[in-house]
Design a protein around this motif. Structure first.
Motif, PDB file in Angstrom:
ATOM      1  N   TYR A 208       0.852  -1.201   0.000  1.00 23.42           N
ATOM      2  CA  TYR A 208       0.000   0.000   0.000  1.00 23.42           C
ATOM      3  C   TYR A 208       0.886   1.249   0.000  1.00 23.42           C
ATOM      4  O   TYR A 208       2.046   1.193   0.447  1.00 23.42           O
ATOM      5  CB  TYR A 208      -0.902   0.019   1.251  1.00 23.42           C
ATOM      6  N   PRO A 209       0.353   2.382  -0.482  1.00 19.30           N
ATOM      7  CA  PRO A 209       1.137   3.625  -0.497  1.00 19.30           C
ATOM      8  C   PRO A 209       1.193   4.270   0.889  1.00 19.30           C
ATOM      9  O   PRO A 209       0.695   5.368   1.115  1.00 19.30           O
ATOM     10  CB  PRO A 209       0.369   4.499  -1.500  1.00 19.30           C
ATOM     11  N   THR A 210       1.775   3.542   1.838  1.00 20.69           N
ATOM     12  CA  THR A 210       1.924   4.022   3.224  1.00 20.69           C
ATOM     13  C   THR A 210       3.398   3.864   3.596  1.00 20.69           C
ATOM     14  O   THR A 210       4.139   3.160   2.889  1.00 20.69           O
ATOM     15  CB  THR A 210       1.065   3.176   4.185  1.00 20.69           C
ATOM     16  N   PRO A 211       3.867   4.464   4.697  1.00 24.46           N
ATOM     17  CA  PRO A 211       5.306   4.416   5.017  1.00 24.46           C
ATOM     18  C   PRO A 211       5.900   3.010   5.037  1.00 24.46           C
ATOM     19  O   PRO A 211       6.983   2.782   4.499  1.00 24.46           O
ATOM     20  CB  PRO A 211       5.370   5.089   6.388  1.00 24.46           C
ATOM     21  N   ASP A 212       5.217   2.030   5.651  1.00 24.66           N
ATOM     22  CA  ASP A 212       5.794   0.675   5.646  1.00 24.66           C
ATOM     23  C   ASP A 212       5.045  -0.281   4.711  1.00 24.66           C
ATOM     24  O   ASP A 212       5.272  -1.493   4.746  1.00 24.66           O
ATOM     25  CB  ASP A 212       5.897   0.115   7.081  1.00 24.66           C
ATOM     26  N   GLY A 213       4.135   0.268   3.898  1.00 27.81           N
ATOM     27  CA  GLY A 213       3.440  -0.547   2.907  1.00 27.81           C
ATOM     28  C   GLY A 213       2.189  -1.243   3.431  1.00 27.81           C
ATOM     29  O   GLY A 213       1.439  -1.836   2.656  1.00 27.81           O
ATOM     30  N   THR A 214       1.978  -1.183   4.766  1.00 26.41           N
ATOM     31  CA  THR A 214       0.776  -1.838   5.311  1.00 26.41           C
ATOM     32  C   THR A 214      -0.276  -0.779   5.666  1.00 26.41           C
ATOM     33  O   THR A 214       0.040   0.403   5.825  1.00 26.41           O
ATOM     34  CB  THR A 214       1.116  -2.705   6.547  1.00 26.41           C
ATOM     35  N   CYS A 215      -1.513  -1.224   5.802  1.00 27.13           N
ATOM     36  CA  CYS A 215      -2.624  -0.283   6.017  1.00 27.13           C
ATOM     37  C   CYS A 215      -2.501   0.432   7.363  1.00 27.13           C
ATOM     38  O   CYS A 215      -2.056  -0.156   8.357  1.00 27.13           O
ATOM     39  CB  CYS A 215      -3.954  -1.030   5.998  1.00 27.13           C
ATOM     40  N   VAL A 216      -2.930   1.676   7.372  1.00 29.49           N
ATOM     41  CA  VAL A 216      -2.869   2.503   8.577  1.00 29.49           C
ATOM     42  C   VAL A 216      -4.289   2.776   9.065  1.00 29.49           C
ATOM     43  O   VAL A 216      -5.179   3.106   8.276  1.00 29.49           O
ATOM     44  CB  VAL A 216      -2.128   3.825   8.281  1.00 29.49           C
ATOM     45  N   ARG A 217      -4.485   2.600  10.391  1.00 27.66           N
ATOM     46  CA  ARG A 217      -5.798   2.824  11.000  1.00 27.66           C
ATOM     47  C   ARG A 217      -5.646   3.673  12.261  1.00 27.66           C
ATOM     48  O   ARG A 217      -4.571   3.772  12.836  1.00 27.66           O
ATOM     49  CB  ARG A 217      -6.443   1.474  11.395  1.00 27.66           C
ATOM     50  N   ASP A 218      -6.783   4.180  12.707  1.00 28.68           N
ATOM     51  CA  ASP A 218      -6.850   4.993  13.921  1.00 28.68           C
ATOM     52  C   ASP A 218      -7.542   4.146  14.986  1.00 28.68           C
ATOM     53  O   ASP A 218      -8.763   3.973  14.955  1.00 28.68           O
ATOM     54  CB  ASP A 218      -7.648   6.269  13.614  1.00 28.68           C
ATOM     55  N   TYR A 219      -6.756   3.591  15.916  1.00 33.58           N
ATOM     56  CA  TYR A 219      -7.314   2.706  16.941  1.00 33.58           C
ATOM     57  C   TYR A 219      -7.704   3.527  18.161  1.00 33.58           C
ATOM     58  O   TYR A 219      -6.926   4.342  18.653  1.00 33.58           O
ATOM     59  CB  TYR A 219      -6.298   1.612  17.312  1.00 33.58           C
ATOM     60  N   ILE A 220      -8.920   3.251  18.640  1.00 40.93           N
ATOM     61  CA  ILE A 220      -9.453   4.002  19.785  1.00 40.93           C
ATOM     62  C   ILE A 220      -9.804   3.029  20.905  1.00 40.93           C
ATOM     63  O   ILE A 220     -10.447   1.998  20.653  1.00 40.93           O
ATOM     64  CB  ILE A 220     -10.675   4.842  19.340  1.00 40.93           C
ATOM     65  N   HIS A 221      -9.326   3.335  22.111  1.00 42.37           N
ATOM     66  CA  HIS A 221      -9.616   2.463  23.257  1.00 42.37           C
ATOM     67  C   HIS A 221     -11.113   2.524  23.571  1.00 42.37           C
ATOM     68  O   HIS A 221     -11.690   3.609  23.620  1.00 42.37           O
ATOM     69  CB  HIS A 221      -8.800   2.919  24.465  1.00 42.37           C
TER      70      HIS A 221
END
Ligand code: WQD
Length: 334
Positions: A208-221
């Motif tokens: 993926y076009p992200t810094p390490d190639g893997t998907c980025v998400r916003d995790y919320i407790h």
């Protein structure tokens, strides 16, 4: 005042119940126990067993408990299942909401909080998703949440109900082990599950076009998410300077992105299960590269901000996992 929490015995609902009670509010839960666990509810919160599709039961519950606000979480929530069974998702999520709102309006209840989702944004092509980012859901689950928001806002305007639509980003963690998510359909429990069985956690795509190639998400407790409900409920109960029929549509996220690979590393650190190492698998269809909230609006409107980070989410989820999978603890290599 007393709040009705639909889906109150569910993973998120029970956290909302607990947070409401801790903040001095009264609550009653309505849950058909299809996925909920009654024992999760605090002793102060009675459980009415049944469905939001049962209008007469909802009406009796609103009247019998003198309910003056509703927090509606009861819904189906699995994306892949919604693709296979769209009728079921529209029936339970939208017909359920229609039935509930009709009863709420008839009972004269004037406050309604709706559990929405970042799934309303679909594949957002922005760094930070604001509440003004176009809503283009990619699956029936997200469609039911977006159409649900439309219905909630229109009903609020037409009938003078103050409404809030909370768009949850990726929820994880637990306030106590017995409150943990029992499902295995999101990344954290899926990684735990693989490691417990001695299998490599799968990373769905690293191109993926992200810094390490893997998907980025916003995790919320989930504890922070529950507090966001309390803040919304409080603002509505206080009038919050809002006119009748006004709506608050808010992202509930942290503004911080975490990649799948970072999550895999964190899970290995927290659990001590470093083997087998994660394995890169093909992309999962329909996964957006990056979904991270702008959490500015909720901060401004409700004075809410998250207290917990992703390490606390993984650590608390792991305690819950060990409660139900004690064998996982024996695999530790350290
Ligand atoms: C997160 C990331 C996966 C498992 C979904 C719904 C959303 C909301 C929350 C709500 C993705 C990757 C996962 C694994 C992996 N639903 N992953 N290996 O898809 O962001 O959001 O749940 O009620 O509407 O879409 O969450 O936890 O499934 O995945 O690589 O074993 O982890 O590809 O990038 P998602 P998730």
């Amino acid at each position: 005042m007393t709040w009705l929490i639909t889906g109150g015995a569910g993973y998120i609902g029970a956290h909302v119940a607990r947070a409401l009670v801790a903040s001095g509010e009264r609550a009653v839960a309505l849950d058909d126990v299809s996925g909920g666990v009654p024992e999760r509810l605090p002793a102060e919160v009675p459980l009415v067993r049944g469905s939001v599709l049962d209008g007469p039961l909802v009406a009796r519950t609103l009247a019998g408990h003198r309910v003056s606000g509703v927090i509606h979480l009861a819904a189906k929530k699995q994306v892949a299942e919604s693709v296979a069974q769209p009728l079921r998702y529209y029936e339970e999520n939208l017909h359920g909401l229609t039935t509930l709102l009709r009863t709420v309006v008839e009972a004269g209840v004037r406050r309604f909080v709706f559990s929405s989702s970042a799934a309303v944004y679909g594949m957002p092509d922005v760094d930070l998703v604001t509440e003004h980012t176009p809503t283009v859901p990619m699956n029936p689950y997200g469609e039911t949440k977006l159409a649900g928001e439309w219905l909630v806002r229109a009903t609020g305007r037409a009938h003078g109900v103050n409404t809030a639509c909370l768009r949850y980003f990726n929820v994880a963690g637990a306030a106590a082990p017995e409150l943990a998510d029992t499902g295995v359909s999101n990344i954290v429990p899926m990684f735990f599950d693989a490691l417990t069985r001695g299998e490599a956690p799968q990373i769905f795509g690293d191109d993926y076009p992200t810094p390490d190639g893997t998907c980025v998400r916003d995790y919320i407790h989930v504890r922070d998410l529950a507090e966001a409900h309390v803040a919304a409920a409080r603002a509505m109960a206080a009038g919050g300077g809002t006119a009748e029929g006004s709506d608050l549509t808010l992202n509930v996220g942290t503004g911080t992105g975490v990649s799948v690979r970072e999550m895999a590393t964190l899970v290995a650190e927290v659990t001590g299960l470093r083997e087998p190492a994660p394995r890169v698998a093909p992309r999962r269809p329909g996964d957006p590269a990056r979904v991270v909230a702008s959490a500015e609006r909720i901060r401004t409107e409700l004075g809410w901000s998250p207290r917990f980070g992703v390490r606390e989410m993984v650590a608390s989820a792991w305690e819950g996992w060990l409660l139900r999978h004690p064998e996982a603890g024996t695999r530790r290599s350290e």
